[in-house]
Design a protein around this motif. Sequence first.
Motif, mmCIF file in Angstrom:
data_model
loop_
_atom_site.group_PDB
_atom_site.id
_atom_site.type_symbol
_atom_site.label_atom_id
_atom_site.label_comp_id
_atom_site.label_asym_id
_atom_site.label_seq_id
_atom_site.Cartn_x
_atom_site.Cartn_y
_atom_site.Cartn_z
ATOM 1 N N CYS A 1 0.834 -1.198 0.000
ATOM 2 C CA CYS A 1 0.000 0.000 0.000
ATOM 3 C C CYS A 1 0.873 1.254 0.000
ATOM 4 N N THR A 2 0.527 2.189 -0.849
ATOM 5 C CA THR A 2 1.238 3.457 -0.950
ATOM 6 C C THR A 2 1.220 4.213 0.375
ATOM 7 N N PHE A 3 0.147 4.064 1.141
ATOM 8 C CA PHE A 3 -0.026 4.846 2.357
ATOM 9 C C PHE A 3 0.430 4.125 3.621
ATOM 10 N N THR A 4 0.129 2.840 3.734
ATOM 11 C CA THR A 4 0.408 2.135 4.982
ATOM 12 C C THR A 4 1.579 1.176 4.904
ATOM 13 N N GLY A 5 1.966 0.794 3.694
ATOM 14 C CA GLY A 5 3.029 -0.194 3.531
ATOM 15 C C GLY A 5 2.533 -1.622 3.685
ATOM 16 N N SER A 6 1.265 -1.792 3.971
ATOM 17 C CA SER A 6 0.678 -3.119 4.144
ATOM 18 C C SER A 6 0.569 -3.840 2.803
ATOM 19 N N ALA A 7 0.718 -5.163 2.836
ATOM 20 C CA ALA A 7 0.576 -5.967 1.623
ATOM 21 C C ALA A 7 -0.752 -6.727 1.623
ATOM 22 N N ASN A 8 -1.635 -6.415 2.558
ATOM 23 C CA ASN A 8 -2.914 -7.127 2.689
ATOM 24 C C ASN A 8 -4.032 -6.407 1.947
ATOM 25 N N GLU A 9 -4.875 -7.166 1.266
ATOM 26 C CA GLU A 9 -6.081 -6.671 0.606
ATOM 27 C C GLU A 9 -5.823 -5.415 -0.230
ATOM 28 N N LEU A 10 -4.985 -5.551 -1.241
ATOM 29 C CA LEU A 10 -4.621 -4.407 -2.074
ATOM 30 C C LEU A 10 -5.567 -4.224 -3.243
ATOM 31 N N ARG B 1 -1.549 2.672 -8.604
ATOM 32 C CA ARG B 1 -0.979 2.599 -7.255
ATOM 33 C C ARG B 1 -1.702 1.527 -6.458
ATOM 34 N N LYS B 2 -0.993 0.864 -5.570
ATOM 35 C CA LYS B 2 -1.595 -0.130 -4.691
ATOM 36 C C LYS B 2 -2.076 0.568 -3.413
ATOM 37 N N VAL B 3 -3.343 0.336 -3.066
ATOM 38 C CA VAL B 3 -3.922 0.925 -1.862
ATOM 39 C C VAL B 3 -4.644 -0.183 -1.107
ATOM 40 N N SER B 4 -4.392 -0.268 0.208
ATOM 41 C CA SER B 4 -5.053 -1.307 1.004
ATOM 42 C C SER B 4 -6.473 -0.874 1.343
ATOM 43 N N LYS B 5 -7.347 -1.867 1.526
ATOM 44 C CA LYS B 5 -8.735 -1.566 1.904
ATOM 45 C C LYS B 5 -8.772 -0.820 3.229
ATOM 46 N N GLN B 6 -7.867 -1.165 4.139
ATOM 47 C CA GLN B 6 -7.814 -0.488 5.439
ATOM 48 C C GLN B 6 -7.499 1.003 5.269
ATOM 49 N N ALA B 7 -6.579 1.332 4.373
ATOM 50 C CA ALA B 7 -6.248 2.744 4.130
ATOM 51 C C ALA B 7 -7.455 3.485 3.562
ATOM 52 N N ILE B 8 -8.199 2.816 2.677
ATOM 53 C CA ILE B 8 -9.394 3.439 2.095
ATOM 54 C C ILE B 8 -10.425 3.719 3.178
ATOM 55 N N VAL B 9 -10.627 2.760 4.069
ATOM 56 C CA VAL B 9 -11.580 2.940 5.172
ATOM 57 C C VAL B 9 -11.146 4.102 6.058
#
Length: 85
Positions: free
Chosen positions: A52-61, A67-75
């Motif tokens: 994820c561009t914002f969190t660095g997480s590799a989960n649920e992208l 750009r890769k964005v995690s669902k958690q960052a979107i929430v």
Amino acid sequence: MKATGVVRRVDDLGRVVLPVELRRVMNIDIRDALEVFVDGEMIVLKKYEPACTFTGSANELIDFHGRKVSKQAIVEMAQMAGLVE
């Protein structure tokens, strides 16, 4: 850092071949992307793992405009914007 004893020359086009044994151990397949880092006088190659561009997480992208964005960052962004509670 662990020495492998492998020495490779750079060819006329600036390429270096990674030995198949090393690719197998590191789980690097044909067409996989590698990140390039510089640490002092060392060049370090690392298998690229999208995050994820914002969190660095590799989960649920999700791919958003390349750009890769995690669902958690979107929430979290939706909460900050007051769009959801």
